[in-house]
Design an enzyme around this catalytic site. Sequence first.
Site, PDB file in Angstrom:
ATOM      1  N   HIS A 129     -11.522  -4.552   9.465  1.00  0.00           N
ATOM      2  CA  HIS A 129     -12.001  -4.518   7.976  1.00  0.00           C
ATOM      3  C   HIS A 129     -13.268  -3.990   7.892  1.00  0.00           C
ATOM      4  CE1 HIS A 129      -8.755  -7.499   7.370  1.00  0.00           C
ATOM      5  NE2 HIS A 129      -9.038  -7.296   5.971  1.00  0.00           N
TER       6      HIS A 129
ATOM      7  N   GLU B 198       0.980  -1.070  -0.029  1.00  0.00           N
ATOM      8  CA  GLU B 198      -0.073  -0.055  -0.003  1.00  0.00           C
ATOM      9  C   GLU B 198       0.800   1.102  -0.095  1.00  0.00           C
ATOM     10  OE1 GLU B 198      -0.495  -2.795   1.893  1.00  0.00           O
ATOM     11  OE2 GLU B 198      -2.593  -3.460   1.171  1.00  0.00           O
TER      12      GLU B 198
END
Lengths: 347, 329
Positions: free
Chosen positions: B137, B68
């Site tokens: 999440h 990322e």
Amino acid sequence: MTETLDTPEKRRSALRTMVLIREFENHVRDRFADNEIPGFVHLSQGQEAVAVGVCTALSRDDYITSTHRAHGHSLAKGLEPDRLLAELYGKAEGHCGGRGGSMHVADLDEGMLGAQPIVGASVPLGTGAGITAQLSDADWMATAFCGDGSVAAGQVHEAINLAATWQLPVVFVVENNQYSEGMVFDEQHNVEDVAEMASAYGIPGEIVDGQDVTAVNETMRAARERALDGDGPTLIEAKTYRYRGHFEGDEQPYRSQEEVEDWRENRDPIDNYRERLAAAGELTDEEFEAIRTEVKAVMADAVEFARNADEPAPEAAYDDVFVEEAPEIDAFRERMAADGDNGGVGL
Amino acid sequence: MSAETADRETETLSMREAIRAALREELLADDDVFIMGQDEEDGGSFEVTAGLHDEFGFDRVRNTPISEAAQIGSGVGAAATGLRPVVNLSFADFIGVCFDQVMNQAGKTRYMFGGASEVPLTIRAIEGAGLNAAAQHSGTVHTLVAHLPGVKAVAPGTPAAAMGLMKSAVRSNDPVVFFENKTIYERHGDVPTGDDFTVPLGEASIEQAGEDVTVVATQRLLGESIAAARDVDASVEVIDPRSLYPLDTDTLADSLRKTGRLVVADESPLSYGLHAEIVTRVVENAFWSIDAPVQRVGVPDTPIPFAPSQEDEVVPDADDVRRAIQRTV
Ligand SMILES: Cc1ncc(C[n+]2csc(CCOP(=O)(O)OP(=O)(O)O)c2C)c(N)n1
Ligand SMILES: [Mg+2]
């Protein structure tokens, strides 16, 4: 640029750039000590051959990215000493209008994509420029400078791996000056040489004597050619040394004065190159003095320029937050203009 | 019903379809646009970009390693050198591993270099609880991003807003983080046809006009708020701010001047959240119109728990909005 250092003129020019960097940073050191230059400064004296060896192998269109120690890279890439110094003074005529200072300099026209004092951040930035080069079939490439310490940072790993996986036209130049702030290389890494890490990415890793401008230039030229041929990145580890502290004011308890003197006496990139050119009959003492005199004059002018340059207008602090301004910023700018203070300002 | 859909030809799309269609249009319109993310060649998380790799190929829609920091960091580099990257961060919770690139690179590059570069970067980030995906999440983190100087943030609640804002985000010469709520990809709505349709950054939409109470609601809670409005004995105006930064203060304050009552419903943790910013701006501008204590609906400062019974406890729904409205009248 894109020199092969294959003529005496080019070699003298490379020497001159190294002298310019040295002299530029002498002034930065002194003017910082005088409190004329605000903020933090990190000098690259001792590492001039890396900046010049690399940048002489580049074209003007090639991009470099740099770190907190960016003066040498910037000058070698073609930034003007007067505007660079004005930037360090925080003046409007500086390369970034005084917004960036010593640690954040960019000039995209000269291919200087930006200095990144977040350790490691220069590397993904360079990888990103490589994406643009690859997707647009460009005839330029990107070079990311970073330090030996930065190699321990996660984003450096990610960015080299990405560039290797996509075979991007990027060269990673790790300036191993053996220290990260006060931490010596062994305290941070379990390898002898950073170049060993290249094999983890499946790319070539080259070790080069960073005190030898010719060697750096040749290694960089080969890596650049590989990149432009579509063969992907190279990791170059340039073994070098910084003479000054990590920052100006660093008391350097982590190393001995003898160690510093040893490098200065025996491995100075400018002295060595000067001797080599002299031995080859390409540089007389008078010619070297002429280079020094000319560079000193350039720097004297640069100091005058920086001193006399304008302070940026305070209200320019609201510019460039965005390209397409946000009403929030406009409202704050207007309120400031009306009230002259920001207490209780709302939107 | 937003202003944009009023006098135009429309089609019914889901949020997912709207985002995909917007990206497709931008890929078609501008060769500098490219998309990268994990599993992006297979449509990425929740298959939002399904089909785009097949249509446009690897140069335009590509998989990245699980990196990322390099995705966003190289996105900044690619943007600063002339491309228009759309980086899919996937779950917004992952912003933790690339926050430097969002905060220090995307947000500050143009400014610190005195305007030397532009960073036309779009980052997609998927937020929201409700799928029992637990703490790492399910988060809603857009407040963190909207707080960062130099970064714009949008969080559409309707397909029209998703379509119009995605196009504006990709066309913007500034970094924009585009937040999607993962539980409303199948929310359907009218979207104007034609590639000239965009929603400018910084314009709220009055989704339902009303007289008594203003509910400013984002993403999933927009739908919950419209549902809640049906169950109260008051005329409720429901506004989707759509764009978090810039934020359309005028539309919010104007509504308050009319209704005098304010509920802010957003799935961020309540403390220091988007709610606080919206309330502050309204108070600064329409203080003398406020007739009742303002109400915030959000997640009560916990990470999102896994057990369905606990997730239901902390994640707000229409009932919470209804009670908040009732407290104002
Ligand atoms: C992310 C981050 N961590 C720490 C620092 C503080 N810092 C600035 S320079 C530096 C040392 C970097 O060492 P190296 O990469 O070897 O570069 P050098 O200073 O030797 O040029 C550190 C730790 C920082 N600027 N950014
Ligand atoms: Mg170092």
